[in-house]
Design a protein around this motif. Structure first.
Motif, PDB file in Angstrom:
ATOM      1  N   ALA A 184      -4.330   9.678  -2.662  1.00  0.00           N
ATOM      2  CA  ALA A 184      -4.244   8.290  -3.151  1.00  0.00           C
ATOM      3  C   ALA A 184      -5.171   7.549  -2.295  1.00  0.00           C
ATOM      4  O   ALA A 184      -5.768   6.488  -2.887  1.00  0.00           O
ATOM      5  N   THR A 185      -5.141   7.546  -0.801  1.00  0.00           N
ATOM      6  CA  THR A 185      -5.988   6.611   0.006  1.00  0.00           C
ATOM      7  C   THR A 185      -7.597   6.925  -0.223  1.00  0.00           C
ATOM      8  O   THR A 185      -8.230   6.088  -0.482  1.00  0.00           O
ATOM      9  N   ALA A 193       0.679   4.469  -0.474  1.00  0.00           N
ATOM     10  CA  ALA A 193       0.352   5.555   0.414  1.00  0.00           C
ATOM     11  C   ALA A 193       0.448   5.478   1.876  1.00  0.00           C
ATOM     12  O   ALA A 193       0.476   6.247   2.621  1.00  0.00           O
ATOM     13  N   ALA A 194       0.635   4.212   2.069  1.00  0.00           N
ATOM     14  CA  ALA A 194       0.685   3.935   3.850  1.00  0.00           C
ATOM     15  C   ALA A 194       1.835   3.485   3.885  1.00  0.00           C
ATOM     16  O   ALA A 194       2.167   3.053   5.234  1.00  0.00           O
ATOM     17  N   ASP A 242       4.021  15.541   0.121  1.00  0.00           N
ATOM     18  CA  ASP A 242       4.292  14.116   0.132  1.00  0.00           C
ATOM     19  C   ASP A 242       3.013  13.470   0.683  1.00  0.00           C
ATOM     20  O   ASP A 242       2.417  12.605   0.453  1.00  0.00           O
ATOM     21  N   LEU A 243       2.759  13.918   2.127  1.00  0.00           N
ATOM     22  CA  LEU A 243       1.723  13.537   2.761  1.00  0.00           C
ATOM     23  C   LEU A 243       0.303  13.915   2.189  1.00  0.00           C
ATOM     24  O   LEU A 243      -0.794  13.171   2.064  1.00  0.00           O
ATOM     25  N   ARG A 264       1.512   1.441   7.744  1.00  0.00           N
ATOM     26  CA  ARG A 264       0.693   1.876   8.691  1.00  0.00           C
ATOM     27  C   ARG A 264      -0.796   1.085   8.440  1.00  0.00           C
ATOM     28  O   ARG A 264      -1.640   1.401   9.186  1.00  0.00           O
ATOM     29  N   SER A 265      -0.978   0.813   7.245  1.00  0.00           N
ATOM     30  CA  SER A 265      -2.272   0.162   6.777  1.00  0.00           C
ATOM     31  C   SER A 265      -2.696  -1.094   7.756  1.00  0.00           C
ATOM     32  O   SER A 265      -3.902  -1.430   7.643  1.00  0.00           O
ATOM     33  N   ARG A 286      -6.683   8.621   8.419  1.00  0.00           N
ATOM     34  CA  ARG A 286      -6.156   8.750   9.773  1.00  0.00           C
ATOM     35  C   ARG A 286      -5.115   7.630  10.181  1.00  0.00           C
ATOM     36  O   ARG A 286      -3.954   7.811  10.530  1.00  0.00           O
ATOM     37  N   ASN A 320      -3.786   5.282   8.018  1.00  0.00           N
ATOM     38  CA  ASN A 320      -2.675   4.881   7.043  1.00  0.00           C
ATOM     39  C   ASN A 320      -1.605   6.098   6.730  1.00  0.00           C
ATOM     40  O   ASN A 320      -0.487   5.728   6.639  1.00  0.00           O
ATOM     41  N   VAL A 321      -2.135   7.150   6.772  1.00  0.00           N
ATOM     42  CA  VAL A 321      -1.170   8.371   6.857  1.00  0.00           C
ATOM     43  C   VAL A 321      -0.997   9.205   8.024  1.00  0.00           C
ATOM     44  O   VAL A 321       0.062   9.773   7.926  1.00  0.00           O
ATOM     45  N   GLY A 322      -1.969   9.199   8.819  1.00  0.00           N
ATOM     46  CA  GLY A 322      -1.657   9.984  10.044  1.00  0.00           C
ATOM     47  C   GLY A 322      -2.246  11.181   9.961  1.00  0.00           C
ATOM     48  O   GLY A 322      -2.147  11.988  11.128  1.00  0.00           O
ATOM     49  N   PHE A 325       6.159   3.752   4.455  1.00  0.00           N
ATOM     50  CA  PHE A 325       7.196   4.564   5.005  1.00  0.00           C
ATOM     51  C   PHE A 325       8.358   3.721   5.369  1.00  0.00           C
ATOM     52  O   PHE A 325       8.335   2.373   5.594  1.00  0.00           O
ATOM     53  N   ASN A 349       0.566  -1.264   0.101  1.00  0.00           N
ATOM     54  CA  ASN A 349       0.206   0.007   0.006  1.00  0.00           C
ATOM     55  C   ASN A 349       1.072   1.205  -0.079  1.00  0.00           C
ATOM     56  O   ASN A 349       1.037   1.934   1.049  1.00  0.00           O
ATOM     57  N   ARG A 374      -0.289  11.259  -0.499  1.00  0.00           N
ATOM     58  CA  ARG A 374      -0.862  10.092   0.327  1.00  0.00           C
ATOM     59  C   ARG A 374      -2.253  10.051   0.834  1.00  0.00           C
ATOM     60  O   ARG A 374      -2.904   9.143   0.506  1.00  0.00           O
TER      61      ARG A 374
END
Lengths: 147, 419
Positions: free
Chosen positions: B86-87, A56-57, B79-80, A83-84, B126, B128-130, A59, A54, B83
């Motif tokens: 995309a999510t 986007a998730a 970058d965030l 993170r997913s 929240r 997946n990306v934070g 790092f 994934n 993300r």
């Protein structure tokens, strides 16, 4: 607790724009006979696809230190952190505990969690509601580089 | 139904992804050169720190309130943002990215309960990306904007406000401040203020003809959208940019032409790179200079000059040359300049470029050169290969409180100490 050689993590994002592809079969023929493999060509293998489920998730996190050496996570290794993924008992995770990031195996128990190092020089850390604790992301892969 | 996904206090939230210790604490982000406040966490807003306020004005507040200050880290925020988008894209049929921290999404054909879907979107982004987001879902984009503001305002909505029954919409509009409606803007806001109109419903109650006469088609669109009539279409592809601009405020006043020329050349190069990134060409190049507005004791100047190109280009060499010509036309000695900028306009797709029969430049050759330039700078880092006019010392912004580029630079490492 061992204080020397403190493990340290650093964060990066994967850039999937460049693809290193390794063709599995077939080759170009400039003239002459067509390759008998042409009808059987598969798409090339893509490490990004294999390791980054994934994007986007996901790092990248750099390890420094040896507290997880028993799990094959050594100084300088690159962690691929997703993170997913929902945290589960026994997962290896990048955690945030009382102001600091760390990578540990997480044991979930009733009312608390144990952060387990895999190096006898380090001690398990118990965290409960009294701690500032967060599972930041789950480690899916470790990349090692041999020089 | 349309949705709007709006990131809460986006820049401040980006900083918190890698600094969980700052969750629940006041955080502000400063503009380029650490000039003004451009983002505030809720805790910083509660301290009375205003949006856009100059940093030096709020310094006492910041020290007293133990506010953590960051210089703008657009590499990280960009970058965030990608993300987050995309999510969102993976969860709905289509999205329209509206800004770095906002996107509309299309829910046509999605089944109820849509508020549950909205909450799932919020939870997923929240986790997946934070980044915390507020979701608004409503029959039109204008109403979805209002719904997302309610979702942000009322914690009991759990991050999503689904507003679809006419009686609910009417109730909301009866209380929603007209000034905050998407499309009303500051100018009409002041006009309505003078007229004594305060709520969105009071605007809706105006006669259609009046709205058309006073506000034109755009105003009429807002008026209809508030009544649930879809007028603003959903655009999945971002429109080609009308203009590309790079401008900066300097940390100190600059007085010499040589120094300004170098800076303008650098801005022009950055513009040209952006232009090629979009696959576009431009046929106007503009440079401008501005003196320090805050120094009323000194003479003030704002001057701009536009260069028309004989044929559209995306070449750094040509754009830099034109920007420097424009600069020489506006520069006057004896002033202290505080800001400069370069603007590219008349932007068209490079594929539709009309070559001139008697063109002095070999377009093919130049485009190969630009490819080399872009490739080198991409693989070896920005600013590796530059035109000589830029000089060797790149323009540096004041960024005293810059956080690491955690996600875009291997060298900028977040150093964390486990226990």
């Amino acid at each position: 607790m061992a204080q020397k050689n403190n493990p340290t993590l650093t964060f990066h994002a994967p850039d999937l724009s460049s693809r290193q592809e390794i063709p599995v079969a077939g080759g170009e023929v400039k003239a002459g006979f067509p390759s008998p493999a042409d009808d059987f060509l598969d798409s090339p293998l893509d490490l990004n696809r294999e390791l980054v489920h994934n994007p986007a998730a996901t790092f990248f996190v750099r390890v420094s230190g040896d507290s997880m050496a028993g799990d094959g996570i050594d100084d300088g290794d690159l962690l691929i952190v997703d993170r997913s993924v929902t945290p589960y008992d026994g997962c290896i995770a990048v955690c945030y505990v009382d102001g600091e990031f760390t990578v540990k195996r997480v044991r979930l128990e009733k009312g608390c969690a144990w952060l387990m190092p895999s190096n006898p020089r380090y001690r398990p850390i118990r965290v409960d509601a009294g701690n500032e604790f967060l599972i930041w992301g789950i480690v899916r892969h470790v990349i090692k580089t041999f020089k | 139904m349309y949705g709007l996904c709006d990131c809460n206090n986006f820049y401040a939230s980006c900083e918190r992804v890698f600094r969980p210790d700052l969750v629940g604490r006041p955080v502000v982000v400063l503009s380029n050169n650490d000039g003004c406040i451009i983002a505030r966490s809720n805790e910083a807003k509660a301290l009375g720190i205003g949006m856009g306020q100059p940093f030096y004005q709020v310094r006492p507040l910041i020290e007293r309130g133990q506010v953590t200050v960051f210089s703008a880290n657009f590499a990280l925020y960009g970058d965030l943002s990608r993300r987050v988008m995309a999510t969102l894209r993976s969860l709905v049929p289509g999205i329209e990215v509206y800004s770095i921290d906002e996107a509309f999404f299309d829910l046509r054909g999605m089944t109820e309960p849509l508020d549950e879907l909205g909450r799932t979107i919020g939870r997923t982004i929240r986790r997946n990306v934070g980044i915390p987001v507020s979701i608004g879902i409503a029959p039109t984009k204008t109403l979805a904007k209002i719904a997302s503001k309610l979702a942000k305002q009322y914690p009991r909505l759990n991050g999503c406000c689904y507003m679809h029954r006419p009686e609910d919409i009417a109730k909301v509009l009866g209380r929603f401040p007209l000034q905050e409606v998407w499309g009303i803007g500051r100018r009409y806001g002041r006009m309505f203020d003078r007229m004594g109109l305060r709520t969105a419903q009071q605007f809706v109650d105006l006669p259609q003809e009046w709205v058309r006469a006073r506000m034109g088609v755009a105003g009429l669109r807002t008026w209809s959208e508030l009544q649930g009539v879809e007028c603003i279409s959903f655009e999945q592809l971002p429109p080609r940019k009308q203009q590309i601009t790079i401008s900066r405020t300097f940390p100190r006043e600059i007085t010499t032409r040589e120094e300004l020329e170098r800076i303008v050349a650098e801005f022009a190069s950055m513009c040209a790179e952006k232009l090629r990134g979009e696959g576009s060409v431009c046929s106007e190049v503009q440079s401008y200079l501005l003196t320090n507005r805050h120094r009323e004791d000194q003479p003030q100047r704002y001057e701009t000059s536009l260069q028309l190109l004989s044929e559209p280009t995306d070449s750094t060499l040509e754009i830099v040359r034109q920007a420097r010509i424009a600069l020489r036309q506006v520069f006057l000695p004896g002033y202290g300049y505080k800001k400069a900028g370069v603007i590219l306009s008349q932007i068209t797709p490079a594929s539709e470029r009309q070559g001139s029969l008697f063109s002095p430049v070999d377009i093919q050759k130049q485009s190969r050169l630009m490819q080399v330039l872009d490739t080198v700078n991409k693989t070896h880092g920005k600013g590796t290969l530059v035109v000589a006019a830029q000089g060797t010392e790149p323009f540096r912004m004041n960024r005293e409180h810059l956080s690491p580029r955690y996600t875009t630079d291997w060298k900028e490492l977040l150093v964390v100490k486990p226990r």
